[in-house]
Design an enzyme around this catalytic site. Structure first.
Site, PDB file in Angstrom:
ATOM      1  N   HIS A   1      -0.654   1.115 -13.390  1.00 54.87           N
ATOM      2  CA  HIS A   1      -0.072  -0.198 -13.886  1.00 54.87           C
ATOM      3  C   HIS A   1       1.571   0.400 -13.880  1.00 54.87           C
ATOM      4  CE1 HIS A   1       0.569  -3.977 -15.617  1.00 54.87           C
ATOM      5  NE2 HIS A   1       1.215  -3.459 -16.704  1.00 54.87           N
TER       6      HIS A   1
ATOM      7  N   LEU B   1      -4.774  -6.468  -7.346  1.00 57.19           N
ATOM      8  CA  LEU B   1      -4.375  -7.632  -8.480  1.00 57.19           C
ATOM      9  C   LEU B   1      -5.562  -8.269  -9.195  1.00 57.19           C
ATOM     10  CD1 LEU B   1      -1.295  -9.092  -6.685  1.00 57.19           C
ATOM     11  CD2 LEU B   1      -1.494  -7.101  -8.221  1.00 57.19           C
TER      12      LEU B   1
ATOM     13  N   GLU C   1       5.660   6.682  -9.653  1.00 54.08           N
ATOM     14  CA  GLU C   1       4.162   6.485  -9.196  1.00 54.08           C
ATOM     15  C   GLU C   1       3.705   7.279  -7.966  1.00 54.08           C
ATOM     16  OE1 GLU C   1       3.558   2.224  -8.087  1.00 54.08           O
ATOM     17  OE2 GLU C   1       3.932   1.706 -10.069  1.00 54.08           O
TER      18      GLU C   1
ATOM     19  N   ASP D   1      -6.030  -4.000 -17.780  1.00 55.71           N
ATOM     20  CA  ASP D   1      -4.834  -3.194 -18.279  1.00 55.71           C
ATOM     21  C   ASP D   1      -5.406  -2.688 -19.652  1.00 55.71           C
ATOM     22  OD1 ASP D   1      -3.253  -3.523 -15.826  1.00 55.71           O
ATOM     23  OD2 ASP D   1      -2.376  -5.101 -16.865  1.00 55.71           O
TER      24      ASP D   1
ATOM     25  N   ASN E   1      -6.839   2.790 -12.377  1.00 57.05           N
ATOM     26  CA  ASN E   1      -5.936   1.858 -12.041  1.00 57.05           C
ATOM     27  C   ASN E   1      -4.511   2.323 -12.210  1.00 57.05           C
ATOM     28  OD1 ASN E   1      -4.790  -0.514 -11.308  1.00 57.05           O
ATOM     29  ND2 ASN E   1      -4.396  -1.278 -13.528  1.00 57.05           N
TER      30      ASN E   1
ATOM     31  N   GLY F   1       0.848  -1.301   0.053  1.00 62.46           N
ATOM     32  CA  GLY F   1       0.065  -0.014  -0.113  1.00 62.46           C
ATOM     33  C   GLY F   1       0.878   1.265   0.063  1.00 62.46           C
ATOM     34  N   SER F   2       1.993   1.235  -0.475  1.00 66.68           N
ATOM     35  CA  SER F   2       2.500   2.633  -0.496  1.00 66.68           C
ATOM     36  C   SER F   2       2.066   3.756  -1.362  1.00 66.68           C
ATOM     37  CB  SER F   2       4.199   2.221  -1.062  1.00 66.68           C
ATOM     38  OG  SER F   2       4.297   1.923  -2.464  1.00 66.68           O
TER      39      SER F   2
END
Length: 196
Positions: free
Chosen positions: A105, A86, A175, A146, A103, A13-14
């Site tokens: 990716h 996931l 990210e 995706d 999302n 969960g970063s």
């Protein structure tokens, strides 16, 4: 009225942490709920640290009931963020939140996407193919892994001698830097709960 976000995560969960930090003092957005399919995921502890409730569900609850959708609706969730989650999003959730699920990716889609392409699997494939650039993609979720419409991409150079750990680190830095800001920009542009 603040826009309310729910974050789905399966592991550490970063990214969820960075999003919770980003909106902690916001007057316009709040993270209202963390959801996980993994009862041992560290993201649950991170949620607790921010005094944000968490809901843990199993495969049956997620795919064969409306429980998760009902929880999100009862909390007036506006935007769903998949941050290292996931599982494929089920149709009942996609229908309840059309174009309201995003999302992240760890690759430059459409390269290195699809079932089984997550985490180290992606980075190992990038190294094996001797790619010269790599990066991240933030996109809308749909019924396929995706394949939803791309919202934002950021790139970095893969240098000669870069190891798995180095490209993972470079990607994660992107990210953490971009995901909260992209969410904020999406919410700012939102009209009548339509995210564009």
């Amino acid at each position: 009225m603040k826009k309310r976000i729910a974050i789905f995560a399966s592991g550490s969960g970063s990214n969820a942490q960075k999003i919770m930090e980003h909106f902690k003092y916001s007057d316009e957005v709040e993270v209202a709920l963390i959801l996980s399919n993994n009862p041992d995921a560290y993201v649950i502890q991170r949620a607790d640290n921010f005094e944000i409730p968490a809901h843990i569900f199993d495969r049956n609850e997620f795919y064969n009931t409306d429980n998760v959708v009902n929880i999100l609706k009862n909390l007036n969730i506006d935007l769903i963020v998949l941050a290292g989650f996931l599982w494929l999003v089920p149709n009942n959730l996609l229908k309840a939140y059309p174009n309201q699920i995003i999302n992240i990716h760890p690759a430059l889609l459409p390269k290195y996407g699809g079932k089984g392409m997550y985490g180290d699997h992606v980075h190992k494939a990038v190294l094996a193919n001797k790619e010269e650039e790599h990066g991240i993609t933030i996109h809308f979720a749909n019924e396929h892994f995706d394949e939803g419409e791309i919202i934002y991409q950021a790139k970095f150079k893969v240098d000669a001698g870069d190891t798995l750990d180095i490209i993972k680190f470079k990607g994660q830095q992107l990210e953490h830097q971009h995901f909260p800001k992209v969410i904020e920009n999406l919410i700012k542009k939102c009209k009548n709960n339509i995210f564009i």
